[in-house]
Design a protein around this motif. Structure first.
Motif, PDB file in Angstrom:
ATOM      1  N   PHE A  61      17.655  25.707   9.752  1.00 34.57           N
ATOM      2  CA  PHE A  61      17.511  26.993  10.439  1.00 34.57           C
ATOM      3  C   PHE A  61      17.681  26.845  11.944  1.00 34.57           C
ATOM      4  O   PHE A  61      18.329  27.667  12.605  1.00 34.57           O
ATOM      5  N   THR A  62      17.136  25.775  12.495  1.00 34.64           N
ATOM      6  CA  THR A  62      17.178  25.553  13.937  1.00 34.64           C
ATOM      7  C   THR A  62      18.603  25.437  14.460  1.00 34.64           C
ATOM      8  O   THR A  62      18.998  26.109  15.416  1.00 34.64           O
ATOM      9  N   LEU A  63      19.402  24.598  13.828  1.00 38.29           N
ATOM     10  CA  LEU A  63      20.782  24.394  14.289  1.00 38.29           C
ATOM     11  C   LEU A  63      21.671  25.569  13.927  1.00 38.29           C
ATOM     12  O   LEU A  63      22.593  25.915  14.684  1.00 38.29           O
ATOM     13  N   MET A  64      21.415  26.188  12.773  1.00 33.24           N
ATOM     14  CA  MET A  64      22.198  27.356  12.361  1.00 33.24           C
ATOM     15  C   MET A  64      22.068  28.459  13.412  1.00 33.24           C
ATOM     16  O   MET A  64      23.064  29.056  13.847  1.00 33.24           O
ATOM     17  N   LEU A  65      20.834  28.729  13.817  1.00 35.48           N
ATOM     18  CA  LEU A  65      20.585  29.754  14.833  1.00 35.48           C
ATOM     19  C   LEU A  65      21.266  29.398  16.147  1.00 35.48           C
ATOM     20  O   LEU A  65      21.902  30.244  16.787  1.00 35.48           O
ATOM     21  N   ALA A  66      21.156  28.136  16.555  1.00 36.95           N
ATOM     22  CA  ALA A  66      21.751  27.694  17.826  1.00 36.95           C
ATOM     23  C   ALA A  66      23.268  27.890  17.835  1.00 36.95           C
ATOM     24  O   ALA A  66      23.834  28.374  18.826  1.00 36.95           O
ATOM     25  N   GLU A  67      23.934  27.534  16.742  1.00 40.74           N
ATOM     26  CA  GLU A  67      25.397  27.659  16.684  1.00 40.74           C
ATOM     27  C   GLU A  67      25.828  29.127  16.701  1.00 40.74           C
ATOM     28  O   GLU A  67      26.759  29.508  17.419  1.00 40.74           O
ATOM     29  N   ILE A  68      25.168  29.956  15.903  1.00 42.18           N
ATOM     30  CA  ILE A  68      25.557  31.369  15.829  1.00 42.18           C
ATOM     31  C   ILE A  68      25.334  32.060  17.173  1.00 42.18           C
ATOM     32  O   ILE A  68      26.180  32.838  17.638  1.00 42.18           O
ATOM     33  N   VAL A  69      24.196  31.786  17.806  1.00 45.33           N
ATOM     34  CA  VAL A  69      23.876  32.387  19.106  1.00 45.33           C
ATOM     35  C   VAL A  69      24.911  31.982  20.154  1.00 45.33           C
ATOM     36  O   VAL A  69      25.387  32.815  20.936  1.00 45.33           O
ATOM     37  N   LEU A  70      25.266  30.712  20.178  1.00 43.75           N
ATOM     38  CA  LEU A  70      26.251  30.211  21.135  1.00 43.75           C
ATOM     39  C   LEU A  70      27.607  30.878  20.921  1.00 43.75           C
ATOM     40  O   LEU A  70      28.289  31.244  21.893  1.00 43.75           O
ATOM     41  N   GLY A  71      27.980  31.060  19.660  1.00 39.98           N
ATOM     42  CA  GLY A  71      29.256  31.700  19.356  1.00 39.98           C
ATOM     43  C   GLY A  71      29.302  33.145  19.774  1.00 39.98           C
ATOM     44  O   GLY A  71      30.255  33.590  20.418  1.00 39.98           O
ATOM     45  N   ARG A  72      28.244  33.915  19.437  1.00 37.97           N
ATOM     46  CA  ARG A  72      28.276  35.335  19.773  1.00 37.97           C
ATOM     47  C   ARG A  72      28.179  35.563  21.280  1.00 37.97           C
ATOM     48  O   ARG A  72      28.812  36.470  21.827  1.00 37.97           O
ATOM     49  N   HIS A  73      27.398  34.747  21.959  1.00 37.07           N
ATOM     50  CA  HIS A  73      27.240  34.915  23.406  1.00 37.07           C
ATOM     51  C   HIS A  73      28.556  34.738  24.149  1.00 37.07           C
ATOM     52  O   HIS A  73      28.851  35.477  25.091  1.00 37.07           O
ATOM     53  N   THR A  74      29.350  33.753  23.713  1.00 34.49           N
ATOM     54  CA  THR A  74      30.587  33.426  24.438  1.00 34.49           C
ATOM     55  C   THR A  74      31.800  34.161  23.898  1.00 34.49           C
ATOM     56  O   THR A  74      32.802  34.317  24.615  1.00 34.49           O
ATOM     57  N   LYS A  75      31.754  34.589  22.611  1.00 36.88           N
ATOM     58  CA  LYS A  75      32.901  35.236  21.955  1.00 36.88           C
ATOM     59  C   LYS A  75      34.150  34.345  22.001  1.00 36.88           C
ATOM     60  O   LYS A  75      35.268  34.816  22.162  1.00 36.88           O
TER      61      LYS A  75
END
Length: 450
Positions: A61-75
């Protein structure tokens, strides 16, 4: 939906369900069907599953959240995402793109084997329980020169056709077919496996904890299985996250995706281990479970051809759902950074991966004598480098980047849609991404090297 609209805005997922199914499909792959039952069987069944669930939350859960957040923030793609926040960290995203490229190069060869066996099940060629005949059949395919490359090409072409369709028209649409189909078929195979004489022992072995088997080795195996099963560290979730809208509930999605992945893994255990116990097979047979053990089992069952076809269609769906995400990681980079249109990017990358995959295929046949990393052939070298170096290193650096470089305050702001959502586990997640994640992945990294 087109790749880009008239305002050059980035394409987005058409629905929350589409994203979750596509992301779950990326995580669900051959590892769930083959490796999870074997690792669970080796480590005390239910005790391993219990430890696995705990680590799934702490690390998955920890890494999944980190990757998705990073992707959406930067597009942006995996490389662009890191570069946008800290220019000198772009190379970390490059590790993910390289990992996806290398994995797909040999993964598509296995996908070709699956297509070959799917056709064999249709023609009745698999209807034999003679172990020598089955071994010879698989050996002839794998060590062949032309046949495995042709099927590798067919699998790669199917992957390319889906990815050319884009996020909405290709990946999302196919995921809405592949994932429900996968669930229906794996439940069907699990029900058949569990009703085999002696199959109940396999069910007990998987679900009833044997705490006497608990050891540091079991914990480490569970840690490694969670990390590799969820496709973390290769930029898949960064790439898929980059196509999310601003109203998506990321913490909720980052919880659902690992749970779906684990649900498939448990169903795979219920499909494999009862049959293993019923027929006194070796649960650690790896790919042999798919291509040797199960054909022999189905040959002895009523309606064996039907179940054999369903099984290999299931395996094909699992392989395709992962391969499209691996190719999309590379395509997203080329489209974003090289300003190439999607169709040209998919065609270029698909052809290169086909050539490299063909070399990998030949390394089990006429080029088997040529050794590369650690005395391994080319196929196994691609697997060794990506699994033991690129993925753990990518995951470790992701934790450091999100936890310490970009900062958890920025990540939580993105995860809560600027404070509009409640993220009740935010304080715990900060501890996990900054401290627990790096330590856990470092342990996986060191252990894989040893």
């Amino acid at each position: 939906m087109a790749n880009l609209n008239q305002n050059n805005e980035r394409e987005q997922w058409g629905s929350k369900l589409g994203f979750i199914l596509a992301a779950s499909g990326s995580a669900v792959g051959l590892g769930n069907l083959v490796k999870f039952p074997a690792v669970a069987g080796k480590n005390g069944g239910g005790a391993f599953v219990l430890v696995y669930f705990i680590i799934l939350f702490l690390v998955g859960f920890t890494l999944m959240l980190a990757e998705i957040v990073l992707g959406r923030h930067t597009k942006l793609n995996a490389i662009g995402a890191y570069r946008k926040i800290r220019k000198n960290w772009a190379w970390v995203g490059g590790l993910g793109v390289l990992a996806g490229f290398m994995i797909l190069s040999y993964y598509s060869v296995i996908g070709g084997w699956v297509i070959n066996y799917l056709l064999k099940s249709l023609t009745g060629a698999l209807k034999t329980s003679d172990a020598e005949v089955i071994n010879q059949m698989f050996g002839s395919l794998v060590t062949g020169t032309v046949e495995p490359i042709v099927y590798h090409g067919i699998f790669m072409l199917a992957t390319m056709i889906i990815v050319i369709g884009g996020i909405g028209g290709g990946i999302e649409k196919s995921s809405k077919i592949l994932m429900p189909g996968l669930f229906i078929m794996i439940i069907l195979i699990a029900l058949r496996s569990m009703t085999l004489p002696g199959g109940v022992e396999g069910i007990k072995y998987l679900l009833v904890p044997d705490f006497s088997k608990l050891s540091i080795g079991v914990v480490l195996d569970a840690l490694g299985q969670v990390f590799f099963s969820l496709s973390l560290g290769m930029g898949c979730m960064i790439t898929y996250g980059s196509y999310l809208g601003e109203d998506t509930n990321i913490p909720q999605s980052a919880t659902i995706i690992p749970l779906i992945d684990t649900g498939v893994a448990l169903l795979a255990g219920l499909a494999v281990l009862p049959a293993v116990f019923a027929y006194n097979l070796d649960p650690n047979a790896g790919m042999g479970i798919i291509f040797k053990a199960f054909p022999a089992i189905f040959a002895q069952l009523p309606f064996g051809n039907f179940f054999s076809f369903i099984f290999f269609l299931l395996v094909l769906f699992a392989a395709l759902s992962s391969s499209i995400s691996l190719l999309e990681v590379c395509v997203s980079y080329v489209v974003d950074e090289w300003k190439m249109n999607r169709k040209a990017a998919v065609t270029l990358l698909g052809l290169i991966i086909f050539v490299i995959g063909s070399i990998a295929s030949l390394s089990y046949g006429p080029w088997g004598h040529i050794k590369f990393v650690a005395g391994l052939n080319f196929f196994d070298s691609l697997d060794f480098i990506s699994a033991n170096y690129l993925l753990p290193l990518g995951g470790l650096l992701l934790c450091i980047f999100v936890g310490w470089v970009w900062g958890t305050d920025n990540a939580i702001k993105e995860a809560t849609n600027g404070g509009k959502l409640t993220f009740s586990l935010a304080s715990l997640w900060v501890i996990l991404i900054k401290y627990v994640g790096p330590v856990a992945i470092t342990i996986v990294f060191i252990r894989s090297l040893i």
